[in-house]
Design a protein around this motif. Structure first.
Motif, PDB file in Angstrom:
ATOM      1  N   PRO A 126     -11.521   6.518  -4.598  1.00  0.00           N
ATOM      2  CA  PRO A 126     -10.614   5.624  -5.317  1.00  0.00           C
ATOM      3  C   PRO A 126     -11.348   4.394  -5.867  1.00  0.00           C
ATOM      4  N   ALA A 127     -10.965   3.971  -7.070  1.00  0.00           N
ATOM      5  CA  ALA A 127     -11.569   2.781  -7.653  1.00  0.00           C
ATOM      6  C   ALA A 127     -10.485   1.934  -8.311  1.00  0.00           C
TER       7      ALA A 127
ATOM      8  N   PRO B 153       0.848  -1.202   0.000  1.00  0.00           N
ATOM      9  CA  PRO B 153       0.000   0.000   0.000  1.00  0.00           C
ATOM     10  C   PRO B 153       0.882   1.250   0.000  1.00  0.00           C
ATOM     11  N   ALA B 154       0.350   2.300  -0.599  1.00  0.00           N
ATOM     12  CA  ALA B 154       1.120   3.549  -0.639  1.00  0.00           C
ATOM     13  C   ALA B 154       1.241   4.129   0.771  1.00  0.00           C
ATOM     14  N   ASP B 155       2.273   4.924   1.006  1.00  0.00           N
ATOM     15  CA  ASP B 155       2.311   5.713   2.236  1.00  0.00           C
ATOM     16  C   ASP B 155       1.419   6.924   1.989  1.00  0.00           C
ATOM     17  N   GLY B 156       1.085   7.638   2.998  1.00  0.00           N
ATOM     18  CA  GLY B 156       0.371   8.893   2.773  1.00  0.00           C
ATOM     19  C   GLY B 156      -1.125   8.757   2.925  1.00  0.00           C
TER      20      GLY B 156
ATOM     21  N   VAL C 255      -5.879   2.079   0.950  1.00  0.00           N
ATOM     22  CA  VAL C 255      -6.276   1.349  -0.267  1.00  0.00           C
ATOM     23  C   VAL C 255      -5.772  -0.090  -0.141  1.00  0.00           C
ATOM     24  N   PRO C 256      -6.603  -1.084  -0.435  1.00  0.00           N
ATOM     25  CA  PRO C 256      -6.246  -2.474  -0.133  1.00  0.00           C
ATOM     26  C   PRO C 256      -4.932  -2.929  -0.755  1.00  0.00           C
ATOM     27  N   ALA C 257      -4.298  -3.855  -0.080  1.00  0.00           N
ATOM     28  CA  ALA C 257      -2.949  -4.275  -0.426  1.00  0.00           C
ATOM     29  C   ALA C 257      -2.838  -4.873  -1.822  1.00  0.00           C
TER      30      ALA C 257
ATOM     31  N   THR D  86      -5.062   1.898  -8.743  1.00  0.00           N
ATOM     32  CA  THR D  86      -6.201   2.579  -8.135  1.00  0.00           C
ATOM     33  C   THR D  86      -6.278   3.958  -8.774  1.00  0.00           C
ATOM     34  N   VAL D  87      -7.436   4.285  -9.296  1.00  0.00           N
ATOM     35  CA  VAL D  87      -7.608   5.606  -9.927  1.00  0.00           C
ATOM     36  C   VAL D  87      -8.813   6.293  -9.283  1.00  0.00           C
ATOM     37  N   LYS D  88      -9.037   7.510  -9.660  1.00  0.00           N
ATOM     38  CA  LYS D  88     -10.221   8.201  -9.146  1.00  0.00           C
ATOM     39  C   LYS D  88     -11.447   7.731  -9.911  1.00  0.00           C
TER      40      LYS D  88
END
Ligand code: BG6
Length: 464
Positions: free
Chosen positions: A379-380, A339-342, A347-349, A369-371
């Motif tokens: 996120p989607a 997963p991203a930091d921040g 957002v799922p692994a 993951t995009v908007k």
């Protein structure tokens, strides 16, 4: 083009593997103009098949397993096709020596020989000894199918015998997963693109999944399969090699030898499998197959958590899975990112992954993951896919491409002695009493539940 006059001797010439893979590949090379101008294809087997019948057999095989050949072109090809019956043994060479002699009379005594062992592994030894006894190792290459050995010990016995007949440079141990376009892209895209190369390590990758479920049953080759099982058929062979292609350290150059060394040497860093991180299964109807004993303990499914003990991969599990009679057929290598930091760290692994699809002509997918389009910043999960066939035409089937490499003497995509030794060392714990028990699974399912647990809650990407 490869110009040296060459005779390809196909042991097991009328067998299943020859039928499905080797003969269509040789014919594809012919139609592409990639066989030597002067060649002979000599089938060998125990039966007494006439040259004409073998020519007809290949015609039938192409019609069934590839494209029906153009008749005129096939007739030209068939002029070069012979069959040598009566088997081939130390004490009885059948008619092979005579057929080779004929080829030498026609093509010259310096004709190069390719000994292609499309035979059951139990027959490698006798055929290799016969090659030695009848002095056919000079100006020759030998192609061995898999499994090349069943344990560290039997690997060494076979390899010592092979090395008493051939120099290592003459030996081509074939693993057709290495010939797939998408597996060759594993290192090419990584070394050519920072987008991939920079995340290719434990800092960014949570786990690697090498997943090859198959819906196939094995009823048409029960003898081979029951004596082999999923671990030797797929795990120590194809899946380990693909794992090595993911795990390898950057070679000094892309020269054949450098890439081969990089791939084969990382196998030495595979930690011996721990039986409690391996799940074995057998599909319920397996023992109904004719020729499979009722009490067969052969596994038709294996899932394993493999650790690669290099600095790059500390703490990153390589999850390998394959089996017959499963819910779907796929061949995928997925690098699942952490997963991203921040602000979006929730957002799922498994939402961000680089996926190499090995099937057919191959594809590379990037899962992102995009908007989600719409008023809010939600996120989607989405994905984009690059079909390799769209890059350029001309892809060859793996066997075609690898047999071409044999003809041209390119050993980059073949396994080495050292690499296989390491593979069997990592596999050795599975040959002890600690080997896990086989769990039955329903035909058409995803295999034993325990295999899900190996993924540490992430799940197998293909199922999601
Ligand atoms: C073979 C195995 O080497 O590979 C089979 O013996 C398996 O059991 C096959 O089904 C998968 O190959 P492919 O051609 O579908 O990539």
């Amino acid at each position: 083009p490869i110009d040296e006059p060459t005779a390809i001797i196909l042991y097991g010439g009328t067998g299943d593997l020859a039928k499905r893979m080797v003969l269509p590949a040789i014919y594809e090379l012919y139609t592409r103009g990639l066989l030597p101008k002067q060649f002979r294809l000599i089938g060998n087997g125990r039966g007494d098949v006439s040259h004409e019948n073998f020519q007809q057999h290949i015609h039938d095989v192409l019609t069934e397993f590839a494209d029906a050949p153009d008749e005129e072109q096939y007739a030209e090809f068939a002029k070069n096709v012979k069959f040598a019956g009566g088997g081939f043994r130390e004490d009885n060479p059948g008619s092979l020596l005579d057929v080779i002699k004929e080829a030498e009379d026609e093509l010259g005594t310096d004709v190069a020989l390719i000994h292609y062992m499309a035979i059951p592994p139990q027959a490698f030894e006798a055929t290799t000894k016969a090659v030695k006894a009848h002095d056919l190792a000079k100006n020759a290459k030998a192609v061995y199918e898999k499994p090349y050995g069943e344990s560290l010990q039997s690997f060494h016995e076979l390899d010592d015998l092979v090395h008493s007949v051939f120099e290592e440079e003459q030996v081509y141990r074939i693993d057709h997963f290495l010939g797939k376009e998408a597996t060759q892209n594993l290192y090419l895209t990584r070394f050519a693109n920072r987008l991939f190369g920079d995340v290719w390590c434990r800092d960014s990758i949570a786990q690697v999944q090498i997943d090859v479920p198959e819906t196939l049953d094995v009823s048409d080759r029960a003898d081979f399969y029951d004596a082999t099982g999923a671990m030797l058929d797929m795990l120590v062979t194809h899946l380990f090699q693909v794992a090595a292609e993911v795990a390898l350290e950057p070679p000094i150059s892309m020269a054949d030898e450098d890439v081969q060394n990089a791939r084969e040497s990382v196998i030495a860093a595979f930690r011996p499998l721990s039986p409690d991180e391996v799940v074995l299964g057998q599909y319920r109807s397996y023992t109904d197959i004719e020729g499979v004993p009722d009490d067969s303990q052969t596994e038709t499914f294996v899932a394993a958590r493999l650790w690669v003990d290099t600095d790059r991969w500390q703490g990153v599990p390589f999850l390998l899975r394959t089996g017959k009679m499963l819910a779907t057929s796929a061949q995928r290598v997925s690098l699942i990112l952490k997963p991203a930091d921040g602000p979006l760290k929730h957002v799922p692994a498994n939402a961000n992954a680089i996926v190499f699809d090995l099937k057919g002509n191959g594809a590379i997918d990037v899962q992102l993951t995009v908007k989600k389009p719409g008023p809010d910043a939600v996120p989607a999960a989405s994905a984009t896919s690059l079909m390799l066939q769209n890059v350029a035409e001309g892809a060859m089937a793996p066997y075609t491409s690898l047999i071409h490499d044999v003809l041209s003497g390119n050993r980059m995509l073949f396994t080495s002695s050292a690499g296989l030794q390491s593979a069997f060392e990592a596999f050795q714990p599975m040959l002890t009493d600690a080997r896990p028990k086989i769990e039955l699974y329903d035909d058409g399912s995803w295999g034993p539940q325990a295999a899900e647990d190996l993924t540490n809650g992430v799940g197998w990407l293909i199922e999601h």
